[in-house]
Design a protein around this motif. Structure first.
Motif, short mmCIF file in Angstrom:
data_model
loop_
_atom_site.label_atom_id
_atom_site.label_comp_id
_atom_site.label_asym_id
_atom_site.label_seq_id
_atom_site.Cartn_x
_atom_site.Cartn_y
_atom_site.Cartn_z
N ARG A 131 0.86 -1.18 0.00
CA ARG A 131 0.00 0.00 0.00
C ARG A 131 0.89 1.22 0.00
NH1 ARG A 131 -5.44 -1.43 1.71
NH2 ARG A 131 -5.51 -3.67 2.17
N ALA A 132 0.66 2.11 -0.96
CA ALA A 132 1.60 3.20 -1.17
C ALA A 132 0.89 4.54 -1.34
CB ALA A 132 2.46 2.92 -2.40
N GLU A 133 1.48 5.56 -0.75
CA GLU A 133 1.00 6.92 -0.96
C GLU A 133 1.59 7.46 -2.27
OE1 GLU A 133 1.71 9.47 2.38
OE2 GLU A 133 1.46 7.83 3.82
N PRO A 134 0.91 8.41 -2.90
CA PRO A 134 1.47 9.00 -4.13
C PRO A 134 2.87 9.56 -3.88
CG PRO A 134 -0.80 9.70 -3.82
CD PRO A 134 -0.40 8.99 -2.55
N GLY A 135 3.79 9.26 -4.77
CA GLY A 135 5.14 9.77 -4.63
C GLY A 135 6.05 8.93 -3.77
N SER A 136 5.55 7.84 -3.20
CA SER A 136 6.38 7.01 -2.33
C SER A 136 7.41 6.24 -3.14
CB SER A 136 5.52 6.05 -1.51
OG SER A 136 4.72 5.24 -2.36
N VAL A 137 8.53 5.92 -2.47
CA VAL A 137 9.66 5.27 -3.15
C VAL A 137 10.21 4.15 -2.26
CG1 VAL A 137 11.97 5.55 -4.11
CG2 VAL A 137 10.29 7.40 -4.33
N LEU A 138 10.41 2.97 -2.85
CA LEU A 138 11.08 1.86 -2.17
C LEU A 138 12.37 1.58 -2.94
CD1 LEU A 138 10.97 -0.38 0.01
CD2 LEU A 138 9.90 -1.84 -1.71
N ASP A 139 13.50 1.94 -2.33
CA ASP A 139 14.81 1.80 -2.96
C ASP A 139 15.47 0.54 -2.42
OD1 ASP A 139 17.26 2.14 -4.11
OD2 ASP A 139 17.56 4.19 -3.44
N SER A 140 15.68 -0.47 -3.26
CA SER A 140 16.11 -1.78 -2.80
C SER A 140 17.48 -2.16 -3.34
CB SER A 140 15.10 -2.85 -3.23
OG SER A 140 13.82 -2.55 -2.75
N ASP A 141 18.28 -2.79 -2.50
CA ASP A 141 19.54 -3.37 -2.93
C ASP A 141 19.28 -4.66 -3.70
OD1 ASP A 141 21.02 -1.35 -1.71
OD2 ASP A 141 21.21 -2.45 0.18
N ALA A 142 20.34 -5.20 -4.29
CA ALA A 142 20.21 -6.43 -5.07
C ALA A 142 20.05 -7.65 -4.17
CB ALA A 142 21.43 -6.61 -5.96
N HIS A 143 19.18 -8.58 -4.60
CA HIS A 143 19.10 -9.89 -3.96
C HIS A 143 20.14 -10.80 -4.61
CE1 HIS A 143 15.53 -8.66 -1.86
NE2 HIS A 143 14.89 -8.41 -2.98
N GLN A 144 20.20 -12.07 -4.17
CA GLN A 144 21.19 -12.96 -4.74
C GLN A 144 20.91 -13.23 -6.20
OE1 GLN A 144 19.08 -14.00 -2.12
NE2 GLN A 144 18.92 -16.23 -2.18
N ARG A 145 21.94 -13.68 -6.89
CA ARG A 145 21.88 -13.86 -8.34
C ARG A 145 20.75 -14.80 -8.72
NH1 ARG A 145 24.55 -13.21 -13.02
NH2 ARG A 145 24.72 -14.95 -14.47
N GLY A 146 19.98 -14.41 -9.73
CA GLY A 146 18.90 -15.23 -10.24
C GLY A 146 17.55 -14.92 -9.65
N SER A 147 17.48 -14.01 -8.66
CA SER A 147 16.20 -13.69 -8.03
C SER A 147 15.30 -12.89 -8.97
CB SER A 147 16.42 -12.90 -6.74
OG SER A 147 17.16 -13.65 -5.81
N VAL A 148 14.00 -13.15 -8.87
CA VAL A 148 13.01 -12.49 -9.71
C VAL A 148 11.89 -11.93 -8.83
CG1 VAL A 148 11.31 -12.80 -11.56
CG2 VAL A 148 13.51 -13.98 -11.67
N GLU A 149 11.43 -10.75 -9.17
CA GLU A 149 10.34 -10.12 -8.43
C GLU A 149 9.17 -9.86 -9.38
OE1 GLU A 149 11.53 -7.63 -4.86
OE2 GLU A 149 10.80 -6.09 -6.23
N SER A 150 7.95 -9.97 -8.85
CA SER A 150 6.75 -9.69 -9.64
C SER A 150 5.89 -8.69 -8.88
CB SER A 150 5.97 -10.98 -9.89
OG SER A 150 4.76 -10.70 -10.56
N LEU A 151 5.50 -7.63 -9.54
CA LEU A 151 4.65 -6.60 -8.95
C LEU A 151 3.35 -6.55 -9.73
CD1 LEU A 151 4.64 -4.23 -6.80
CD2 LEU A 151 5.20 -2.73 -8.73
N SER A 152 2.26 -6.98 -9.09
CA SER A 152 0.94 -6.97 -9.73
C SER A 152 0.11 -5.84 -9.15
CB SER A 152 0.23 -8.31 -9.49
OG SER A 152 0.96 -9.37 -10.08
#
Length: 207
Positions: A131-152
């Motif tokens: 749940r996000a407010e307008p203009g919000s930012v999530l700045d993330s470092d790298a996970h281990q090699r081969g990781s995949v993320e899905s944002l629906s």
């Protein structure tokens, strides 16, 4: 996506203080610690978790965060699944109420990720209600090699930036991307956003 992951750490904090586990955790931590002939002080030194906190966990007097459980499992050289394994064969069903659902918060305090995934899968599969407010930012470092993320995306508009390339998704759309490199998730537009985020760790390496 969660904090304190092997191969990458999200710059987010756990502010929920929510109950993650049953009383079985304390017994298991104590049993494993004694099996390795570790004192509370020695386990504290190896895990980076305060001696007083470990003592409270073993006595089931505190509700540890996901990051704390991860550090203890690493120090005890076992998987989180083993730390959480119950000694009983009782039928399993678990209900987590809304107040007891752990929440991670972005550095700007505007994006909240409720941990709706099962803690036993955290080493390879994590999922969140975002749940996000307008203009919000999530700045993330790298996970281990081969990781995949899905944002629906369920509501609003989100964008994901990787290596300077930005992709946008609106309600009903999904973005899937490698998260084994720094990545940024933003809620853009004038309306609040909501999404489901799934992170698959230790996935097959993609060339």
């Amino acid at each position: 996506m969660a904090g304190d992951n092997e191969g990458g750490r999200e710059r987010i904090r756990d502010d929920s203080g929510a109950q993650l586990l049953s009383g079985q955790l304390g017994k298991t931590v104590q049993r494993l610690r004694k099996a390795y002939n570790l004192s509370l002080s020695e386990l504290a030194e190896q895990s980076g978790v305060a001696k007083s906190i470990i003592s409270q966990i073993e006595r089931n007097e505190t509700n540890p965060t996901l990051a704390t459980i991860w550090r203890l499992s690493q120090a005890l050289d076992v998987s989180i699944d083993r730390v959480l394994t119950s000694d009983t064969d009782e039928p399993f069903i678990e209900k987590i109420s809304r107040p007891d659902t752990p929440i991670l918060v972005s550095d700007d305090g505007k994006m909240r990720l409720s941990i709706i995934g099962w803690i036993k899968t955290v080493e390879w599969l994590q999922w969140y209600d975002v749940r996000a407010e307008p203009g919000s930012v999530l700045d993330s470092d790298a996970h281990q090699r081969g990781s995949v993320e899905s944002l629906s995306v369920l509501e609003g508009v989100f964008e994901v930036e990787i290596a300077g390339i930005v992709h946008e998704a609106r309600a009903g759309e999904s973005l899937r991307y490698r998260c084994d490199r720094p990545h940024i998730v933003r809620c853009v537009g004038d309306a609040p956003g909501r999404a489901v985020m799934v992170c698959i760790l230790k996935a097959a390496v993609m060339d």
